[in-house]
Design an enzyme around this catalytic site. Structure first.
Site, PDB file in Angstrom:
ATOM      1  CE1 TYR A 155      -3.914   2.231   0.703  1.00 13.49           C
ATOM      2  CE2 TYR A 155      -2.572   3.149   2.470  1.00 13.49           C
ATOM      3  CZ  TYR A 155      -3.702   3.202   1.662  1.00 13.49           C
ATOM      4  OH  TYR A 155      -4.601   4.239   1.807  1.00 13.49           O
ATOM      5  CG  ASN A 200     -11.695  -3.196  14.523  1.00 18.98           C
ATOM      6  OD1 ASN A 200     -12.417  -3.580  13.616  1.00 18.98           O
ATOM      7  ND2 ASN A 200     -10.514  -3.741  14.777  1.00 18.98           N
ATOM      8  NE  ARG A 287      -0.350   7.950   9.636  1.00 21.11           N
ATOM      9  CZ  ARG A 287      -0.919   6.757   9.450  1.00 21.11           C
ATOM     10  NH1 ARG A 287      -2.184   6.596   9.624  1.00 21.11           N
ATOM     11  NH2 ARG A 287      -0.178   5.738   9.090  1.00 21.11           N
TER      12      ARG A 287
HETATM   13  P1  NAD Z   1     -12.583   1.812   0.541  1.00 19.60           P
HETATM   14  O1  NAD Z   1     -11.917   0.490   0.569  1.00 19.60           O
HETATM   15  O2  NAD Z   1     -13.877   1.958   1.259  1.00 19.60           O
HETATM   16  O3  NAD Z   1     -12.806   2.300  -0.955  1.00 19.60           O
HETATM   17  C1  NAD Z   1     -11.969   1.920  -2.025  1.00 19.60           C
HETATM   18  C2  NAD Z   1     -12.861   1.596  -3.214  1.00 19.60           C
HETATM   19  O4  NAD Z   1     -12.042   1.221  -4.321  1.00 19.60           O
HETATM   20  C3  NAD Z   1     -13.794   0.412  -2.951  1.00 19.60           C
HETATM   21  O5  NAD Z   1     -15.090   0.733  -3.378  1.00 19.60           O
HETATM   22  C4  NAD Z   1     -13.186  -0.720  -3.775  1.00 19.60           C
HETATM   23  O6  NAD Z   1     -14.155  -1.675  -4.176  1.00 19.60           O
HETATM   24  C5  NAD Z   1     -12.585   0.052  -4.928  1.00 19.60           C
HETATM   25  N1  NAD Z   1     -11.483  -0.639  -5.609  1.00 19.60           N
HETATM   26  C6  NAD Z   1     -10.420  -1.281  -5.055  1.00 19.60           C
HETATM   27  N2  NAD Z   1      -9.611  -1.758  -6.017  1.00 19.60           N
HETATM   28  C7  NAD Z   1     -10.166  -1.402  -7.205  1.00 19.60           C
HETATM   29  C8  NAD Z   1      -9.806  -1.606  -8.546  1.00 19.60           C
HETATM   30  N3  NAD Z   1      -8.699  -2.284  -8.884  1.00 19.60           N
HETATM   31  N4  NAD Z   1     -10.626  -1.123  -9.522  1.00 19.60           N
HETATM   32  C9  NAD Z   1     -11.762  -0.465  -9.216  1.00 19.60           C
HETATM   33  N5  NAD Z   1     -12.160  -0.236  -7.943  1.00 19.60           N
HETATM   34  C10 NAD Z   1     -11.363  -0.703  -6.943  1.00 19.60           C
HETATM   35  O7  NAD Z   1     -11.514   2.884   1.072  1.00 19.60           O
HETATM   36  P2  NAD Z   1     -11.690   4.421   1.413  1.00 19.60           P
HETATM   37  O8  NAD Z   1     -11.396   4.581   2.844  1.00 19.60           O
HETATM   38  O9  NAD Z   1     -12.943   4.954   0.852  1.00 19.60           O
HETATM   39  O10 NAD Z   1     -10.448   5.018   0.607  1.00 19.60           O
HETATM   40  C11 NAD Z   1     -10.602   5.669  -0.650  1.00 19.60           C
HETATM   41  C12 NAD Z   1      -9.246   6.184  -1.096  1.00 19.60           C
HETATM   42  O11 NAD Z   1      -8.725   7.099  -0.142  1.00 19.60           O
HETATM   43  C13 NAD Z   1      -8.200   5.084  -1.265  1.00 19.60           C
HETATM   44  O12 NAD Z   1      -7.426   5.346  -2.407  1.00 19.60           O
HETATM   45  C14 NAD Z   1      -7.356   5.203  -0.027  1.00 19.60           C
HETATM   46  O13 NAD Z   1      -6.043   4.783  -0.248  1.00 19.60           O
HETATM   47  C15 NAD Z   1      -7.433   6.695   0.258  1.00 19.60           C
HETATM   48  N6  NAD Z   1      -7.214   6.978   1.683  1.00 19.60           N
HETATM   49  C16 NAD Z   1      -8.164   6.673   2.611  1.00 19.60           C
HETATM   50  C17 NAD Z   1      -7.908   6.927   3.954  1.00 19.60           C
HETATM   51  C18 NAD Z   1      -8.918   6.637   5.033  1.00 19.60           C
HETATM   52  O14 NAD Z   1      -8.648   6.912   6.200  1.00 19.60           O
HETATM   53  N7  NAD Z   1     -10.086   6.135   4.727  1.00 19.60           N
HETATM   54  C19 NAD Z   1      -6.667   7.476   4.348  1.00 19.60           C
HETATM   55  C20 NAD Z   1      -5.727   7.730   3.368  1.00 19.60           C
HETATM   56  C21 NAD Z   1      -6.011   7.500   2.032  1.00 19.60           C
HETATM   57  N1  UDP Z   2      -5.789  -0.305  16.305  1.00 20.76           N
HETATM   58  C1  UDP Z   2      -6.132  -0.749  17.548  1.00 20.76           C
HETATM   59  N2  UDP Z   2      -7.188  -1.608  17.654  1.00 20.76           N
HETATM   60  C2  UDP Z   2      -7.915  -2.012  16.593  1.00 20.76           C
HETATM   61  C3  UDP Z   2      -7.553  -1.540  15.308  1.00 20.76           C
HETATM   62  C4  UDP Z   2      -6.474  -0.694  15.195  1.00 20.76           C
HETATM   63  O1  UDP Z   2      -5.523  -0.403  18.565  1.00 20.76           O
HETATM   64  O2  UDP Z   2      -8.870  -2.794  16.774  1.00 20.76           O
HETATM   65  C5  UDP Z   2      -4.667   0.644  16.172  1.00 20.76           C
HETATM   66  C6  UDP Z   2      -3.628   0.279  15.105  1.00 20.76           C
HETATM   67  O3  UDP Z   2      -2.640  -0.575  15.639  1.00 20.76           O
HETATM   68  C7  UDP Z   2      -3.076   1.657  14.759  1.00 20.76           C
HETATM   69  C8  UDP Z   2      -4.272   2.596  14.953  1.00 20.76           C
HETATM   70  O4  UDP Z   2      -5.211   1.877  15.748  1.00 20.76           O
HETATM   71  O5  UDP Z   2      -2.056   2.026  15.666  1.00 20.76           O
HETATM   72  C9  UDP Z   2      -4.940   2.985  13.638  1.00 20.76           C
HETATM   73  O6  UDP Z   2      -5.186   1.813  12.899  1.00 20.76           O
HETATM   74  P1  UDP Z   2      -5.976   1.814  11.530  1.00 20.76           P
HETATM   75  O7  UDP Z   2      -5.885   0.431  10.978  1.00 20.76           O
HETATM   76  O8  UDP Z   2      -7.317   2.390  11.730  1.00 20.76           O
HETATM   77  O9  UDP Z   2      -5.189   2.848  10.607  1.00 20.76           O
HETATM   78  P2  UDP Z   2      -3.645   3.042  10.240  1.00 20.76           P
HETATM   79  O10 UDP Z   2      -2.775   2.169  11.091  1.00 20.76           O
HETATM   80  O11 UDP Z   2      -3.568   2.689   8.811  1.00 20.76           O
HETATM   81  O12 UDP Z   2      -3.429   4.467  10.550  1.00 20.76           O
END
Ligand code: NAD
Ligand code: UDP
Length: 327
Positions: A155, A200, A287
């Site tokens: 990722y 979660n 972060r």
């Molecule tokens: P999500 O998993 O809910 O949404 C991702 C979507 O992309 C899903 O609908 C999935 O089915 C689709 N997808 C995955 N692979 C695909 C492919 N090969 N072709 C077409 N569709 C595909 O995740 P999200 O939280 O909505 O994240 C959306 C975007 O934002 C992602 O690119 C993620 O990396 C980025 N992002 C999210 C967060 C967060 O905290 N949610 C943080 C940083 C970056």
């Molecule tokens: N985490 C936790 N309990 C859970 C899920 C996640 O303590 O049930 C912690 C995880 O180890 C991380 C933080 O929460 O330190 C955020 O995790 P998340 O997977 O939401 O996002 P990311 O690590 O990608 O920021």
């Protein structure tokens, strides 16, 4: 007599949202339609669902296409938001090769589309490009501290390579690019089983199950409510072509996982207990975004406090848990 377009069609754009059936994408699609645009939502439904866009499916301005962006796509649009990619560690580690392909090959395909159409393209990058950061809070000029061969690398490095591709298309082909680095975002439509901390903790609290704290729970994250994020994404897209990013989007409030757990317990009224589990490998210790660049460039900052956003999210998950558990 000169022909005038009706006002609605003069300003309406046809917008492609990849990953539009996912958590963030579904909110973005809804907001774009509210603003009078027409949306082409492309998703392979790996983590996204039709339920997330259920309220849009009958809207004539919304079109849903099942497609995997690792394959080329030939459509005609005015703007592209590239969100397709699983975002939670549980989901992106399920098929790590496909995760990297989605980030890298998917970016090449969407950039190729933008290049043919000469339209702006926004990339949903991530705070994960900073890895386990040694600069705190994270500023866009920090190059990050990322393990290239660990379980999160598919990722993190996939997203880093996508950023490289975006900037090379910009330099080489003069493409209008918008790169945003999204920090942990939460809200309705999060997947209840995606293993992310907010979903979660809420689901565990609502079910009265143990709240799973990884490590000592002193690691920190900053949580942005999805409505704030979507406003920031659209504001970034509206900037002049000279604004490429990268730009951090997130809420600078910083919380330990123990603080988050306490707040979720308080807001749900749950008496669930804390259970400590091993910290996953390469889990960043801290972060928090520095969002001054977004503020200076387009006057954006997150407005919704964690307590308020968690309230909306808990309401959503109450309904999900009730439906799933049949309670
Ligand atoms: P999500 O998993 O809910 O949404 C991702 C979507 O992309 C899903 O609908 C999935 O089915 C689709 N997808 C995955 N692979 C695909 C492919 N090969 N072709 C077409 N569709 C595909 O995740 P999200 O939280 O909505 O994240 C959306 C975007 O934002 C992602 O690119 C993620 O990396 C980025 N992002 C999210 C967060 C967060 O905290 N949610 C943080 C940083 C970056
Ligand atoms: N985490 C936790 N309990 C859970 C899920 C996640 O303590 O049930 C912690 C995880 O180890 C991380 C933080 O929460 O330190 C955020 O995790 P998340 O997977 O939401 O996002 P990311 O690590 O990608 O920021």
């Amino acid at each position: 007599m000169s022909k005038q377009r009706p006002p609605r069609y003069a300003t309406q754009k046809r917008v492609l949202v990849t990953g539009g059936a996912g958590f963030i994408g579904s909110h973005l699609c809804a907001r774009l339609i509210e603003q009078g645009h027409s949306v082409l939502c492309v998703d392979n439904f790996f983590t996204g669902t039709r339920a997330n866009v259920a309220t849009l499916l009958d809207n004539p301005d919304f079109e849903m296409m099942r497609h995997d962006i690792t394959f080329p796509l030939y459509v005609e649009v005015d703007e592209i938001y590239n969100l397709a990619c699983p975002a939670s560690p549980v989901h992106y580690q399920f098929d790590p090769v496909q995760t990297t392909k989605t980030s890298v090959v998917g970016a090449v395909n969407m950039l190729g589309l933008a290049k043919r159409l000469r339209v702006p393209i926004l990339q949903a990058s991530t705070s994960e490009v900073y890895g386990d950061p040694s600069v705190h809070p994270q500023v866009e000029s920090y190059w990050g501290n990322v393990n290239p061969i660990g379980p999160r690398s598919c990722y993190d490095e996939g997203k880093r390579c996508a950023e490289t591709l975006f900037f090379d298309y910009h330099r080489q082909h003069k493409l209008a690019i918008k790169v945003i680095r999204i920090f942990n975002t939460y809200g309705p439509h999060m997947h209840p089983n995606d293993g992310r901390v907010v979903s979660n903790f809420i689901v565990q609290a609502l079910r009265g199950e143990d709240i799973t704290i990884y490590g000592d729970g002193l690691q920190t994250r900053s949580f942005c409510y999805v409505d704030d994020l979507v406003a920031g994404m659209m504001a970034m897209m509206a900037t002049p072509d000279s604004v490429t990013g990268p730009v951090n989007l997130g809420n600078p409030g910083e919380f330990t996982m123990l603080e988050l757990a306490q707040l979720v317990l308080e807001l749900t009224g749950s008496s669930a207990q804390l259970q400590f589990r091993p910290l996953p490998q390469d889990d960043p210790k801290q972060r928090r975004p520095d969002t001054s660049r977004a503020r200076e460039l387009f006057g954006w900052e997150a407005r919704i406090a964690l307590r308020e956003g968690l309230g909306h999210t808990i309401e959503y998950f109450r309904e999900v848990v009730r439906r799933v558990d049949g309670a």
